[in-house]
Write an enzyme that holds these catalytic residues in place. Structure first.
Site, short mmCIF file in Angstrom:
data_model
loop_
_atom_site.label_atom_id
_atom_site.label_comp_id
_atom_site.label_asym_id
_atom_site.label_seq_id
_atom_site.Cartn_x
_atom_site.Cartn_y
_atom_site.Cartn_z
N ASP A 1 2.25 4.46 0.49
CA ASP A 1 1.97 5.64 1.29
C ASP A 1 3.24 6.43 1.52
O ASP A 1 4.18 6.36 0.73
CB ASP A 1 1.33 5.21 2.62
N ASP B 1 3.88 -5.62 3.85
CA ASP B 1 3.55 -4.21 4.09
C ASP B 1 3.21 -3.97 5.55
O ASP B 1 3.70 -3.01 6.17
CB ASP B 1 2.38 -3.79 3.21
N ASP C 1 4.68 -1.41 10.56
CA ASP C 1 4.86 -1.51 12.01
C ASP C 1 6.31 -1.25 12.40
O ASP C 1 6.59 -0.60 13.43
CB ASP C 1 4.43 -2.89 12.50
N PHE D 1 0.84 -1.19 0.00
CA PHE D 1 0.00 0.00 0.00
C PHE D 1 0.88 1.25 0.00
O PHE D 1 1.45 1.62 1.03
CB PHE D 1 -0.93 -0.02 1.22
#
Length: 367
Positions: A268, A339, A344, A266
């Site tokens: 970002d 991801d 994390d 994803f």
């Protein structure tokens, strides 16, 4: 008709009855995100990959994920994520990912947008999850599409109350979030009987089909851009919605997707930081200087598209290397779980004040 002649009408009928009629066969849906990422990577001049570091990172990531037992259960282990496996939770996830964008702040942690809930203070993504739970606790039906589209009961002022901060800094892009909610509500109420579960049902067990449906039907999920004369699909929030459903429902019920591995990472502003720290992502001097100076980077700018697209391709290469070196990983490790781990880890390094390049600063609804 002789004994040796074939009754073509009967044959066609039997093929159709058995689901073997080629005219009835639907092509497998594709998001074209991975193809877009490869195109971006191939045409990037400001973001590159160090393949040796990518190979080394794959082993490091694999070992760490094994040690921490990363899997779909990791999603539900987060204390703020809903634990029930029902349609209410599905609605919560949809609402969450309609609003899941742009939490970064230029202020110190104690001054940035925050939400107090359950005796704790939350920032970033978790502030969103906390404010949704807070609203539900207060009797505000914040996960109901029919509520979003009725301004008489769901006024902008009430939504501003839902998004209220524990600090002086308000949530970024408040008006854009309100617009996303209202638009999503209109689509669901007009075309899907007000139920997101009908979108999932229409996808028929395909994560890619769900992503395509979201990007086609909801403009707030249409994360598409122009790069080097071509349209590229990134679909960060649409993909993470499919992934959240898959992880929350532990691959069952609403989360049963036969093609979950078609979902990429994803793209970002957080994951590129950890990929850069691992030595995988390399930036041109102008881009690196821009990021270190914490200057704004417009959405759709070539630098921003290169950062996002090359990150997707980097994680794809990491995934392939893990499966090459550890075939026993099979379907246990995909781009989604990689991801989750990278995100994390980046947050953990940030909390520990470890030295890293700043994240790029793009203010948009796409991530």
């Amino acid at each position: 008709m002789g004994d040796d002649d074939v009754d073509q009408d009967l044959l066609a009928f039997m093929r159709k009855a058995l689901g073997l009629d080629p005219s009835e066969t639907k092509a497998h849906p594709t998001t074209k995100v991975l193809e877009s990422a490869l195109y971006i990577f191939d045409n990037s001049i400001d973001v590159a990959l160090d393949r040796d570091c990518v190979m080394q990172a794959a082993e490091t990531i694999y070992n760490a994920m094994q040690k921490k037992a990363y899997g779909t259960s990791t999603w539900s282990e987060q204390e703020l994520h809903p634990q029930e496996k029902n349609e209410d939770t599905l609605n919560f996830i949809f609402t969450m990912d309609v609003l899941n964008f742009s939490f970064w702040s230029g202020l110190e942690d104690e001054k940035r947008f925050s939400v107090d809930y359950g005796g704790k203070r939350y920032t970033g993504y978790w502030s969103l999850v906390a404010l949704l739970r807070r609203a539900l606790d207060e009797g505000i039906p914040i996960t109901c599409p029919y509520f979003w589209v009725d301004p008489t009961i769901c006024s902008d002022d009430l939504l501003a109350h839902v998004f209220r901060s524990a600090t002086d800094e308000q949530i970024p892009l408040l008006q854009e979030r309100i617009e996303c909610l209202r638009e999503a509500g209109e689509v669901l109420c007009e075309r899907y009987d007000g139920r997101f579960s009908n979108c999932v049902k229409e996808a028929n067990g395909s994560a890619a089909a769900l992503v395509v449906l979201l990007s086609d039907e909801f403009t707030c999920f249409r994360d598409e851009h122009k790069f080097e004369g071509r349209r590229v699909n990134i679909y960060k929030r649409a993909q993470i919605l499919a992934a959240d459903i898959w992880a929350c429902f532990n691959k069952k019920s609403y989360g049963h997707f036969t093609d979950i591995d078609s979902i990429t990472m994803f793209a970002d502003y957080r994951v590129p930081v950890i990929l850069h720290a691992l030595g995988c992502l390399l930036y041109s001097p102008p881009l690196e200087a821009h990021i270190k100076a914490k200057k704004l980077l417009d959405t759709g700018h070539p630098w921003e598209v290169q950062l996002r697209g090359t990150s997707i391709w980097c994680v794809e290469l990491i995934r392939r290397q893990i499966q090459k070196m550890h075939p026993e990983a099979g379907n246990h490790i995909n781009a989604i779980l990689i991801d989750f781990y990278l995100y994390d880890t980046a947050k953990e390094m940030e909390r520990n004040k470890e030295e890293m390049i700043p994240h790029h600063r793009t203010r948009s609804i796409w991530y």
